[in-house]
Structures are given as structure tokens and as C-alpha cells.
Design an enzyme around this catalytic site. Structure first.
Site, short mmCIF file in Angstrom:
data_model
loop_
_atom_site.label_atom_id
_atom_site.label_comp_id
_atom_site.label_asym_id
_atom_site.label_seq_id
_atom_site.Cartn_x
_atom_site.Cartn_y
_atom_site.Cartn_z
N THR A 153 0.84 -1.22 0.06
CA THR A 153 0.02 0.05 0.06
C THR A 153 0.66 1.37 -0.09
OG1 THR A 153 -0.23 -0.19 2.41
CG2 THR A 153 -1.99 -0.96 1.18
N CYS A 154 0.25 2.44 -0.22
CA CYS A 154 0.90 3.71 -0.29
C CYS A 154 1.84 3.86 1.00
CB CYS A 154 -0.26 4.70 -0.23
SG CYS A 154 0.58 6.39 -0.80
N PRO A 155 3.24 4.17 0.72
CA PRO A 155 3.72 4.68 -0.46
C PRO A 155 4.44 3.54 -1.44
CG PRO A 155 5.23 5.20 1.28
CD PRO A 155 4.13 4.45 1.88
#
Lengths: 81, 392
Positions: free
Chosen positions: A18-20
Site C-alpha cells: 500500500t501507499c507509498p
């Protein structure tokens, strides 16, 4: 361009990240891709549908598009500029 | 020939609006405006918007439930911030379902470990700063508490340190992607109906609270629902404002958060200057030691976890399992460390709130506040072009 028939120089598997991390890994991996070659990224984070196209079209690179795979992930394509 | 009856026209308009609201992503600048408006409504309705105190309430219950001692914590259904947080998760859940995006996301094992450690860091940082990225930074700054600006400096430093770790991790720790199960056609089809049902249930809960003379609490649940919707539809993430200038140089979220804070701050100035609310309200942050160092620790944690206090909640709402680990680690750490510091009489040494207009007057504070955030945005825009602060 038919994205399904693209033969990438390399594939980055960022499924489950997931982000980042997907964007961070894309930026790092793209550094090792020769100019004119294509990097394919596999991702499952919904945020990547914004982040990767936005990033992929910068710095002389070209974001070619993305396709949702039947297996539940998205394939993104960036040509190194 | 197309039907032109009232009902067919209404149906067509509803379909168009549904696509605009739930199928197309909202621009973040619009979400920044909406967020400031809802934060101001919460301020008028009850008091300054925060998130970490809801995590604390959850942590207190876990610690109490585990038999680790302490008094019986405040009931979650009567706790204002637990209710806002619950609304935020449920609003994001409803939004994810209405946009057919709810899905259980699994992550590689290393990501769960980082979620845990990130949650511990954020829980600890939020104790020191007396608030998270929302209460300790966004709201504190808008309340004209100097602690908000000190935490901002800490968050910037913490994001830089956290990003350096992630770069090290990429070089030294390999992790493979994890296959995700695709959503079935039936699940995709029924999601909007389930999401609509969730929305109706929250609205019913608001009336339920009113029924028992707790309209103020029902309102907070509803405001939380709006924030969850706004954040999920725009994927609003405070972390990006601190991380992206170092990572890709992208200035978009800095501009959005700066603009949102200018709106929130101006609204607060009107409310406080006119004594609609007590001017010192929300000026409770630990300036400067707690805010600054708490900000650094919190900033590292949000980079590791991949989400801050608010984005952890809306990401849980869209089915990110690793963020549940962050929530629990944040909550337990926050509760335990707060008790420890208070028992040792260390908490008061972290600093105290400093209301900027008391030092500078409203006449100087308001333009200075605006100029400060304009300056932050311009530095980020310059960095986007020059990549001066981009670390790799």
C-alpha cells in the site's frame, strides 16, 4: 496501443503493498530500465490508480495506461523516457 | 424515442450524480475545502475536531479488559471522539461499498510488522504532542495554538527520517507481492445496496441519539460519517503532504493542506474573535518539547504504517487489514504511555498550549498565519521544479 500485447523490459510485483511502497518501488525500479523500454507494475492498492499515472507521465517518461486483470490486480505500463 | 416523463428525467439525473459522486474520484482540493468546512461545523457544534483521543479510549478499554488495572474507561458510545472516529470508519465503509471498491486487502508479512511498529510510534508521538496529525497539527494550527506549528515541523522531520528508512528497506529487505482474491460479480453488484443500508443506519443512529437527548453525540457520529465519505472519495491523506516533497517532489497535497488550513483557520478566527466559542478553546497542546518531538516520532510512524491517524481509519473502512494492526498498536501504546507519563508526573514537562493571538494580537496573527501557509505551499512548488529536497 494494445496494452495486453506489450512485452515489458521488467515487471514490478507490488501486489498487497500500500501507499507509498508501490510508488516508491516504481520510482526505484524505473531508474534501472533503459530509455525507450517499458516497466510493467502489478498493484492492488486503489491509491495507485492515481499515483502511478500521475508519476509515470513526469520527467520525460510516458504513462501508457493500465488494465484491470481478471486475477484481481491492476497492470500499469510506463515507458522510460 | 427517449422518455421525457418526470420520473425518467429524475432517474437519469440521479444516475448521473451517482457516477459523479461515487464512481469518479473527487479532486483533493475539493476535499480540502469540504474537510475545513466539516471541521468548522464540529468546532461550532461541540469543540475542536480530534482523532487520537478516540484511539486512547479504545486503548483504555483494551488495557482495562486485559485486567491491567485502571478505572473503568469512558463508555465508547458516549465518548465524542470515539463517535467521530466510528463515523469516519463507517462513512469510508459506506463510500467504498457505494463505489463498489470494498475489498479485504491482504499485505506481505513485512507490511504487517511495519504497521505494528508504525502504530506504536504514532501512539507514542500522539501522547507527547497531545494529539495526532489531526488534533495535534491540523486542528491545533487552526486553533492558533503554537503547538500545531511545532508538530508540523516535527512531522516534516519525521517524514524525512521515515522515508530514509523505507529507502534502506528497499535495498536490504526483499518482499514478494501477495496475490489478492478477485471480487465476485455478485459482490460487486450488491455492494451499493449494502453501502446505502449502512448510510441509512448511521442516520437512524443520529435520530436514536436525539431520542435519548444526546443530539450532540449523534451529530458527531454524523460529522464523522461525512469526513469518512470525503476522505475515501478523494483518498485524502495528510501523510502525502509531508512525504511527497521528499519522495517525488509532488506539491499537490501541500497546496491542498495549506489551503484547507487557511479556510479552517479563518473560520476559527471568526468564531473565536467574535467569542462564539471561547478563544482559548483547543489551545491544549504541549508546546514546544512535546509537540516537536511527538511530531518527529509520529512522522516516522506514519511513514512506516503507510497512514496517519485519520487515513488509518478510512483505510480500515475500505478493507485494508494491515491498518487494523496499526489501529490496535496505536491505541494500546497511546493508552499505556499516557498512563505512565501521568503517573510519573512527566506529562506536564512536555510543554503547554500557547495561544498565538495572546502574544501577537489578532491583527498580526491572522495575516501571519495566512502568509505562513502560503509560504509553505510556495516552497513545495519550488521544490517540485528544483527537486531540492527530493531524497532519491
Amino acid at each position: 496501443m494494445d496494452l495486453q500485447s506489450i512485452e515489458p523490459y521488467s515487471i514490478l510485483d507490488a501486489r498487497g503493498l500500500t501507499c507509498p511502497m508501490p510508488l516508491l518501488k516504481t520510482k526505484k525500479t524505473l531508474k534501472d530500465v533503459p530509455t525507450g523500454e517499458i516497466l510493467e507494475i502489478w498493484g492492488t492498492d486503489p491509491g495507485s490508480k492515481n499515483d502511478i499515472p500521475h508519476f509515470g507521465g513526469k520527467k520525460g517518461n510516458a504513462f501508457l495506461g493500465f488494465v484491470d486483470d481478471d486475477e484481481g490486480y491492476t497492470r500499469y505500463f510506463i515507458r522510460k523516457g | 424515442m427517449a422518455s421525457t416523463s418526470f420520473w425518467s428525467s429524475l432517474k437519469e439525473e440521479a444516475r448521473r450524480n451517482y457516477i459523479a459522486v461515487f464512481e469518479q474520484e473527487w479532486p483533493t482540493w475539493l476535499a480540502g475545502i469540504f474537510l475545513a468546512i466539516v471541521a468548522l461545523l464540529i468546532f461550532l457544534w461541540q469543540g475542536p475536531w480530534g482523532v487520537a483521543a478516540g484511539y486512547r479510549n479504545l486503548g483504555d478499554w483494551i488495557v482495562y479488559g486485559a485486567g491491567a488495572g485502571g478505572d473503568r474507561p469512558f463508555s465508547p458510545w458516549l465518548h465524542p471522539i470515539t463517535l467521530t472516529n466510528t463515523g469516519l470508519v463507517v462513512g469510508a465503509l459506506a463510500s467504498a461499498m457505494l463505489s463498489r471498491q470494498f475489498k479485504i486487502h491482504r499485505a506481505p508479512p513485512l507490511e504487517y510488522a511495519k504497521s505494528l511498529i508504525g502504530g506504536v510510534f504514532m501512539g507514542a508521538g500522539a501522547v507527547l504532542a497531545a494529539g495526532c496529525n489531526v488534533g495535534g497539527f491540523y486542528t491545533a494550527a487552526a486553533m492558533f495554538d503554537m503547538g500545531g506549528l511545532a508538530m508540523m515541523a516535527g512531522l516534516i522531520a519525521g517524514a524525512w527520517i521515515g522515508l530514509r528508512y523505507l529507502l534502506w528497506e528497499m535495498e536490504h529487505l526483499q518482499q514478494k507481492g501477495v496475490e489478492q482474491r478477485p471480487s465476485s460479480d455478485v459482490w460487486v453488484k450488491i455492494q451499493p445496496y449494502l453501502g446505502g443500508t449502512v448510510l441509512i443506519l448511521v442516520i437512524a443512529a443520529f435520530y436514536g441519539f436525539s431520542w435519548v437527548d444526546k443530539t450532540d453525540l449523534g451529530g458527531l457520529l454524523f460529522f464523522g460519517l461525512l469526513i469518512g465519505l470525503i476522505m475515501h472519495r478523494s483518498r485524502f491523506c495528510f501523510v502525502r503532504a509531508f512525504r511527497c516533497p521528499f519522495m517525488t517532489g509532488d506539491a499537490e497535497m501541500v497546496k491542498v493542506v495549506a489551503m484547507s488550513l487557511m479556510i479552517y483557520g479563518m473560520g476559527t478566527a471568526v468564531i473565536k474573535w467574535a467569542w462564539i466559542q471561547e478563544p482559548s478553546m483547543g489551545v491544549t497542546h504541549n508546546f514546544w518539547i512535546g509537540s516537536l518531538f511527538g511530531g518527529v516520532i509520529f512522522g516516522i510512524g506514519m511513514l512506516l504504517a503507510g497512514g496517519c491517524a485519520s487515513s488509518t481509519l478510512w483505510r480500515i473502512g475500505e478493507g485494508q487489514t494491515k491498518m487494523v494492526v496499526t489501529l490496535l498498536a496505536f491505541a494500546i501504546t497511546n493508552s499505556a504511555l499516557a498512563s505512565l507519563l501521568k503517573n510519573q508526573d512527566l506529562y506536564d514537562k512536555m510543554g503547554q498550549g500557547l495561544f498565538i493571538p495572546d502574544k501577537l494580537t489578532w491583527y498580526v496573527t491572522v495575516p501571519s498565519f495566512l502568509l505562513f501557509f502560503v509560504f509553505w505551499a510556495f516552497v513545495a512548488i519550488w521544490n517540485e521544479k528544483s527537486e531540492k529536497f527530493v531524497v532519491f
